[in-house]
Structure formats: C-alpha cells, structure tokens
Design a protein around this motif. Structure first.
Motif: not given
Length: 377
Positions: A248-261
């Motif tokens: 869902x984060x990827x679909x919304x345009x977020x980078x999961x590594x930057x957003x979570x890690x």
C-alpha cells in the motif's frame, strides 16, 4: 466409433493416430465416468498420437478443463503426443484458469524423498549465498537512502525517529543496566578470588573497567538491543508485509525503505552509544560494590584506579563500535522484515533469523575491530 450413449466418439486405428471427438456437456457431472472410460481406451487403442476435438462441445466448465489437463498428463505419462483442436475463445479462457503447477505439486501429506548429505550441503550453500546477495542488495539501497536523507533532512520522519529512540533507548535502559550491573559484580567477584592471592585487589577495578569499556559493554548492549529491538523491527515490518501495508505504501508513492527503515536506523545509531555508556557505568558500580564490601577498598581508591585504567581511546573505540553495531542490528532487522512472504510462521522465522544474524554479525565485527585497534593503538 460413434456411440450416441456416450459424450465422445473416436476415429482412428489401434496403435495409430486417434482423434477423440467430445460432444455435449463436459462438466462436473460427467468428470469421473468420462475420465475412467477414456483411460480404458488408452489401453485398448494404444494410440501413437492423440488429438482431441472440442467443436461439438455445448457446455464446458472448469471441471471439463481439469479433465482435459488430466487427459494431457495421462498422454504425457504414456509418451503420447497430445493436441487440442477447434478450441473456442471461451474454452481457452476456462482452460487458462487451471493452475497446472499447483496440480502437479506434491500434496501436503506426501513425504519427499530425503536428501543425501551432498544435496543438503549444496542446498545450504545456495541458501547462504542467496541470503548474502539479498543482504548486500538491501544494504546498497539502505546506504543510498541514508545519503539521500542526510542531504534532505526535511524528508526524515523525525517524529518516528524520536519514538523509536524511546523504544530502543529509554525502554531498553532498565534491562541493560541490570545485566551490566550483575556482569560487573560477577567479574569483580571472580577476578578477586585470584588476585586476592597475590595481594592485587586494587587491580579488580582496572579489570572491570577496561573489560567493560573496551569490549563487553558494547557487545552486551548490542546483543540486548538485537534481542529487544532488532527482533521488533523484523516483526513489525514482517507483519506489515503480510498485511500488504508495504504494498500500500508503494502504491501511494512512498519508498518503503526510506519510510520504514531509515527512522529505525537513525534512532538505533543515536541511542545505542548512550546505552553503551550506561552499561559501562553500571558495570563499574557492580564492581565497586564488590571492591568496597568484599575487598576492603575505599570508594576513592576504587574510583581513582578505574579512572587511571581507562583512557580516552578505550571510551571512543567502544562508542564507535556501538554505532556500527547499531547500524547492523537495525539493518538486518529491517531486511529480514522486508523479506517476509507468507503468514504468521514467516514472521516468526524472520524474527528469529534477525536476532541470530545480528548476534553473529556483532561477534564478527567486534573481532574485526579488535584486529584493527590492535594495530592503531
């Protein structure tokens, strides 16, 4: 060989090319009878080639598609070439719904042939190489995101960084302090049993201080953080992976590594050195209790000997090691979380793997630091 009482007719000669004409309804109600009769025809005709004609089929569903797939598998088992002709577009679409791979996969209750030692060793080697490749790949992406975040500090989710600093640092301080205090107490007591024979009680303070500040403090803190926070990182991201929140984060345009890690990484690198400092302090306090109560040392003497034994190089090397430990703990925890595929069992496996991998890396990195610092001192 037409037969009005059957849903098929056959043209051809024994031991030659056979054309099977299917007609009428090919569905669930006809599946068992139809397949058993046609399987018997393989034995009777022993065809060299089998062609199935669907031009006269009036009704065709997924059971009919499954019948054709099993008929094809039966022909393949007998080394008979199999061909479908006059297949309509609708029939092709229904045939595409059948997952042939799932049909041919072994059932859950079936037992696979046990592998011999060489095969097990080969599989283990491939698993290790694949894991190393995935870790390096993730580290490359993580380093890129760290550089990007340093260049664009406004893009960092500082609220999350502060929240993780509390979870890793403040919440982890009691267990770090307790274990370090007891470790310092035990080290002082055990070393005093030997040093007391030579009248060298004063050097208990030096032993505890140097051992904790230079080596054991960073290692003990890192292992505790790996067990508490590294596993939590893996479980958190792994659960998000299972619940498709990462997608869902990827679909919304977020980078999961930057957003979570990145918030987890920065929080760990900020607070683990502080925890390491507290670990050394509480270990010295544990040794102090043994020195004052059990070795008749004064508070001033023990403190003065501790300060004399510990130099700034030891303190800085311990803090630098703790920063590196923190980076690897957070990175391996996040990488194991992103790797999760499946359900709750996969999350549990990722959590266990993150702790084991982190502890292994801590020991390897500490050994590397020991060699490097030996030549730098």
């Amino acid at each position: 060989m037409p037969d009005s009482g059957k849903s098929f007719s056959i043209e051809g000669k024994k031991n030659g090319d056979i054309t099977l004409f299917l007609r009428g309804r090919i569905g669930l109600a006809d599946f068992a009878v139809l397949f058993s009769e046609i399987k018997a025809l393989f034995i009777e005709f022993n065809p060299s080639k089998l062609t199935v004609d669907l031009s006269h089929v009036e009704y065709f569903d997924t059971s009919g598609a499954l019948f054709l797939v099993q008929l094809e598998d039966e022909a393949a088992a007998r080394s008979v070439p199999f061909t479908l002709v006059n297949v309509s577009i609708q029939q092709k679409q229904i045939l595409s719904l059948v997952d042939r791979g799932a049909l041919r996969a072994p059932s859950l209750g079936s037992r696979e042939q046990p592998l011999n030692f060489v095969e097990q060793l080969g599989n283990a080697t491939l698993d290790v190489l694949r894991d190393v490749y995935e870790v390096i790949l993730f580290w490359g992406e993580l380093v890129y995101e760290v550089v990007y975040s340093i260049r664009h500090p406004g893009k960092i989710r500082w609220n999350d960084v502060i929240a993780y600093m509390k979870k890793v640092g403040v919440d982890g301080l009691p267990i770090v302090a307790l274990i370090s205090f007891l470790l310092g107490l035990i080290m002082a007591f055990m070393s005093a049993l030997q040093l007391k024979q030579f009248g060298a009680n004063i050097y208990v303070a030096s032993l505890v201080a140097v051992a904790m500040v230079r080596e054991l403090g960073p290692i003990i803190t890192a292992i505790i953080v790996a067990g508490r926070s590294g596993s939590a990182f893996a479980a958190e991201i792994g659960t998000m992976r299972v619940n498709e929140e990462v997608d869902a984060l990827i679909t919304m345009g977020f980078n999961p590594v930057r957003f979570l890690a990145i918030p987890k990484l920065f929080a760990s690198m900020f607070v683990v050195p502080i925890l390491t400092g507290f670990s050394s302090i509480f270990a010295v306090l544990g040794g102090l209790i043994v020195g004052v109560l059990g070795l008749d040392l004064t508070l001033f003497t023990y403190t003065q000997q501790t300060m004399k034994a510990v130099v700034m190089f030891d303190i800085m090397s311990g803090l630098i090691k703790s920063v590196v430990f923190a980076a690897f703990i957070a990175a391996i925890g996040c990488q194991r979380g992103f790797k999760v595929r499946g359900g709750a069992e996969a999350v549990g496996n990722a959590t266990t793997s993150s702790v084991v991998s982190a502890i292994f890396l801590i020991i390897v990195i500490d050994s590397t630091f020991a060699i490097i610092l030996h030549y730098i001192r």
